[in-house]
Motif scaffolding. Structure first.
Motif, mmCIF file in Angstrom:
data_model
loop_
_atom_site.group_PDB
_atom_site.id
_atom_site.type_symbol
_atom_site.label_atom_id
_atom_site.label_comp_id
_atom_site.label_asym_id
_atom_site.label_seq_id
_atom_site.Cartn_x
_atom_site.Cartn_y
_atom_site.Cartn_z
ATOM 1 N N GLU A 16 0.934 -1.145 -0.114
ATOM 2 C CA GLU A 16 -0.084 0.075 0.001
ATOM 3 C C GLU A 16 0.736 1.248 -0.195
ATOM 4 O O GLU A 16 0.652 2.316 -0.611
ATOM 5 N N LYS A 19 2.503 1.730 -3.333
ATOM 6 C CA LYS A 19 1.402 2.071 -4.601
ATOM 7 C C LYS A 19 1.300 3.604 -4.294
ATOM 8 O O LYS A 19 1.068 4.217 -5.353
ATOM 9 N N GLN A 20 1.110 3.986 -3.100
ATOM 10 C CA GLN A 20 0.771 5.359 -2.689
ATOM 11 C C GLN A 20 2.036 6.168 -3.259
ATOM 12 O O GLN A 20 1.791 7.195 -3.894
ATOM 13 N N THR A 23 1.882 6.633 -7.125
ATOM 14 C CA THR A 23 0.925 7.577 -7.470
ATOM 15 C C THR A 23 1.221 9.036 -7.232
ATOM 16 O O THR A 23 1.157 9.723 -8.299
ATOM 17 N N GLU A 24 2.181 9.151 -6.259
ATOM 18 C CA GLU A 24 2.575 10.585 -6.040
ATOM 19 C C GLU A 24 3.598 10.919 -7.118
ATOM 20 O O GLU A 24 3.335 11.960 -7.685
ATOM 21 N N ILE A 26 3.893 9.562 -10.297
ATOM 22 C CA ILE A 26 2.903 9.728 -11.518
ATOM 23 C C ILE A 26 2.347 11.167 -11.577
ATOM 24 O O ILE A 26 2.258 11.941 -12.744
ATOM 25 N N ASP A 27 1.600 11.480 -10.531
ATOM 26 C CA ASP A 27 0.891 12.815 -10.557
ATOM 27 C C ASP A 27 1.637 14.006 -10.391
ATOM 28 O O ASP A 27 1.295 15.217 -10.768
#
Length: 366
Positions: A16, A19-20, A23-24, A26-27
């Protein structure tokens, strides 16, 4: 089957968080030389106990860049000699020869697998510029004699810390003991990325600046090239993943120590040679648990037939590789003996007690 190493299971522990982090990144829209790299470099330097951590593409690049930088600074030149253990993984030697330096192979201590420190001085010549110490299998290779030799002959000490991050010698972590260290974060290492990554750690300001420039095409400022550099950069994703996993490294290394103690206390087959170390020793981090046996290949087949996967680190010593034909005639009996007999047992922070008991039972029954 008891896997030698289950990377999926290891990384699922932190899925988890990983994955977070992904995401950070990518964003953010920023994937190289960004805030995640800066954060990891800061955390790594603090953890190891050095002023500088320079993130690079992989462990081989880390060693390669240290030597390249020493050449650019003028401390070394092509044709100089670097003392290195004869039984190391070939990457240690590739870094030396890639820079047109000459590796001087020194035999290991047969009990610890690390370079025999008592044999180093007789290999030092006027061309010797450094000793590359390899903390092989996660066992610290250091002593006061090393420092004395370096001072006596004005030598640099380079640590190949690819397998020993987190290990400690008299209160100091490997990666901070010598003048500079190459670290690998290959997925299977104690601190493993989810891809290739590495870092150099050092207290040398000039060396750090030079390595950082060489690794970025030889440039400190974009399009202004000071050195004939290379491209070796850790990406933001790997830096983000490593920052998370660094938080758990000491805990995982302690589990490795506990497994090692359990192996040593319970493997009682007198034909199996166990690694030598004090059971209360908190220095080593046991990247690998390596035994020796006269019939190593038969033992390996027996274990695999009974559901236990093992590995050989390493089946062919560097001086017998086709890549180094000019060294093929060297006679290094201790190194050659070790490479014929070593076998690595399963070792990871997710190896449970039931699996350990199966491995021990099979070894004692062989």
């Amino acid at each position: 089957m008891i896997n030698f190493l289950d990377l999926k299971k290891i990384n699922q522990q932190y899925a988890e968080e990983l994955k977070q982090a992904a995401t950070e990144v990518i964003d953010s829209g920023w994937y190289l030389l960004g805030e995640k790299v800066k954060q990891f470099e800061y955390s790594l330097a603090k953890y190891v106990g050095v002023k500088h951590a320079i993130s690079v593409g992989n462990g081989l690049d880390a060693l390669n860049l240290i030597l390249k930088a020493y050449i650019e600074i003028g401390i070394m030149q092509e044709g100089d000699e670097i003392i290195v253990p004869a039984n190391t993984y070939i990457a240690s030697i590739l870094a030396i020869t890639d820079n047109n330096l000459n590796p001087i192979l020194v035999e290991p201590n047969v009990n610890t697998f690390n370079i025999d420190i008592t044999k180093i001085e007789k290999s030092i010549t006027k061309k010797t510029k450094a000793i590359m110490l390899v903390h092989l299998y996660g066992m610290v290779c250091w002593s006061t004699e090393i420092n004395q030799l370096a001072k006596k002959y004005n030598l640099k000490i380079i640590e190949d810390n690819a397998q020993a991050i987190g290990a400690i010698w008299e209160g100091k972590r490997t990666g901070s003991l010598g003048d500079a260290a190459g670290n690998s974060f290959y997925p299977g290492k104690n601190l493993g990325a989810l891809g290739d990554a590495g870092a150099v750690t050092t207290n040398d300001d000039n060396l750090s600046e030079t390595i950082r420039a060489i690794a970025n095409y030889g440039s400190e400022k974009k399009y202004y090239n000071i050195y004939p550099g290379i491209n070796s950069r850790m990406d933001e994703l790997q830096a983000a993943f490593l920052s998370i996993k660094l938080k758990y490294l000491d805990k995982e290394n302690q589990i490795r120590r506990e497994i090692t103690k359990y192996y040593i206390e319970n493997i009682n087959n007198t034909h199996i040679l166990l690694p030598k170390h004090p059971l209360n020793d908190e220095e080593h981090v046991w990247h690998l648990f390596v035994i020796r046996h006269l019939k190593r290949d038969d033992l390996k087949k027996y274990l695999e037939k009974n559901g236990v996967q093992t590995m050989i680190h390493y089946p062919i010593p560097p001086h017998k590789q086709k890549a180094y034909k000019k060294y093929n005639d060297l006679i290094l009996p201790i190194t050659e003996l070790i490479h014929k007999e070593v076998l690595s047992l399963p070792m990871s922070p997710i190896l449970d007690k039931k699996e350990q008991d199966v491995i021990i039972f099979l070894l004692n029954s062989y």
